[in-house]
Design an enzyme around this catalytic site. Structure first.
Site, short mmCIF file in Angstrom:
data_model
loop_
_atom_site.label_atom_id
_atom_site.label_comp_id
_atom_site.label_asym_id
_atom_site.label_seq_id
_atom_site.Cartn_x
_atom_site.Cartn_y
_atom_site.Cartn_z
N PRO A 2 7.16 -3.28 9.60
CA PRO A 2 8.41 -3.95 9.28
C PRO A 2 9.62 -3.06 9.06
O PRO A 2 9.94 -2.73 7.93
CB PRO A 2 8.08 -4.72 8.00
CG PRO A 2 6.79 -4.17 7.50
CD PRO A 2 6.40 -3.05 8.38
N GLU A 3 10.27 -2.67 10.09
CA GLU A 3 11.66 -2.26 9.95
C GLU A 3 12.44 -3.41 10.58
O GLU A 3 11.86 -4.44 10.91
CB GLU A 3 11.92 -0.93 10.67
CG GLU A 3 11.29 0.26 9.94
CD GLU A 3 11.69 1.61 10.51
OE1 GLU A 3 12.86 1.77 10.92
OE2 GLU A 3 10.84 2.51 10.53
N HIS A 90 -6.07 -10.93 1.56
CA HIS A 90 -4.68 -10.48 1.68
C HIS A 90 -3.75 -11.56 2.21
O HIS A 90 -2.60 -11.29 2.53
CB HIS A 90 -4.60 -9.23 2.56
CG HIS A 90 -5.42 -8.09 2.03
ND1 HIS A 90 -5.32 -7.66 0.73
CD2 HIS A 90 -6.36 -7.32 2.61
CE1 HIS A 90 -6.17 -6.65 0.54
NE2 HIS A 90 -6.81 -6.44 1.67
N ARG A 109 -0.88 -4.31 1.10
CA ARG A 109 -0.35 -3.42 0.05
C ARG A 109 0.51 -4.16 -0.97
O ARG A 109 0.86 -3.59 -2.00
CB ARG A 109 0.44 -2.28 0.70
CG ARG A 109 -0.47 -1.30 1.41
CD ARG A 109 0.30 -0.19 2.06
NE ARG A 109 0.81 0.77 1.09
CZ ARG A 109 1.52 1.85 1.42
NH1 ARG A 109 1.81 2.08 2.67
NH2 ARG A 109 1.93 2.68 0.50
N ARG A 152 30.06 13.15 1.77
CA ARG A 152 28.68 13.07 1.27
C ARG A 152 27.93 14.35 1.61
O ARG A 152 27.99 14.84 2.73
CB ARG A 152 27.94 11.87 1.90
CG ARG A 152 28.61 10.52 1.64
CD ARG A 152 28.59 10.12 0.18
NE ARG A 152 27.26 9.92 -0.35
CZ ARG A 152 26.62 8.75 -0.38
NH1 ARG A 152 27.20 7.66 0.11
NH2 ARG A 152 25.42 8.65 -0.91
#
Length: 270
Positions: A2-3, A90, A109, A152
């Site tokens: 999951p990005e 899960h 997780r 930055r």
DNA sequence: CAGATCCTGTCT
DNA sequence: AGACAGGATCTG
């Protein structure tokens, strides 16, 4: 998984199953993931009709006709299973539609999350308040990025992972985009030449779009009964390729910054 | 800023 | 046994 591209393909896969459908059953199988499910999740969603699906950064959005939007995050290991043939330990949240399709949010997780928030106030959802622009949206331009990075001193890699700078990038696509743009992951954000910044924005877009396109091809598997959203083909240039040759011939290196692996080519990236 | 933390699974 | 994993958030 999951990005941003994986969340996008997940939403696209869920849309034909959920849009316009009534949720006839909503069954949490535990009280929390990363944080507690809303205590009244079942009551607020059961009988609601799904009016639309969307995505903000790495969050999936499922809007209903009750005025609530369900906001899910897949964390590191989350995925939606369609019409699962078995329910394991899960599988944490089960949904059923009026058509009898069943969905399970599976997340070993448990770094993911599920929440409800009023649809009209979605911009005020705490996780969204300080978020930067969508990397595929019109606000994400070289001019915007130059301004966000101005002064930055943090490494560009850390800044691109900061969802306040740009929202939706994760470890893989940051590594890939920096390689594509020829920028060293350790370079200070405020010290990137304009020309390189002008390459970075389209590189980020190209990498995400290619991944979404590749992910789209797994939707066929996803739609198959008992199918799962698979990984898209691993067509990465540096990520996960430590010790392998870069396209230039130089060996791809790995370093660890703040506990996360960075893959890069010291010749291509400066 | 880096580092620890939340979890479980997989691979050396 | 130990390293490592696609994330986000809190603490020093």
């Amino acid at each position: 998984m999951p990005e941003l591209p994986e969340v996008e393909t997940t939403v696209r896969g869920l849309r034909p199953v959920l849009e316009g459908q009534t949720l006839t059953s909503v069954e949490p199988r535990r009280a929390d993931l990363r944080f507690a499910f809303p205590a009244d999740l079942r009551q607020r969603l059961t009988g609601a009709r799904v009016t639309g699906l969307g995505r903000r950064a790495k969050y999936g959005l499922i809007a209903t006709d009750r005025g609530d939007t369900m906001i899910f995050h897949l964390g590191m290991s989350g995925r939606w299973r369609l019409d699962p043939s078995d329910i394991g330990k899960h599988d944490h949240l089960l949904l059923e539609t009026g058509e009898g399709r069943r969905l399970s949010l599976n997340d070993p997780r448990r770094f993911g999350s599920v929440d409800l928030f009023p649809t009209e106030k979605l911009v005020d959802y705490p996780a969204f308040v300080a978020m930067g622009p969508e990397p595929l949206g019109p606000e994400f331009t070289p001019a915007y990025l130059a301004r966000a990075l101005e002064g930055r001193t943090a490494p560009i890699k850390a800044l691109l992972l900061d969802q306040r700078v740009v929202a939706g990038l994760g470890n893989i696509y940051v590594c890939e985009a920096l390689h594509m743009a020829g920028i060293s992951p350790t370079r200070a954000g405020g010290r990137i030449a304009t020309k390189r910044l002008e390459a970075l924005v389209p590189a980020i877009r190209a990498v995400l779009e290619a991944a979404i396109e590749a992910g789209g091809s797994t939707l066929r598997d996803y739609a198959r009964p008992d199918g799962e959203l698979g990984y898209f083909a691993k067509q990465w240039r540096v990520y996960g390729r430590e010790g392998e040759p870069c396209l230039c011939g130089q060996t791809v290196k790995r370093r660890v910054d703040s506990g996360r692996s960075t893959f890069f080519c010291a010749r291509c990236q400066r």
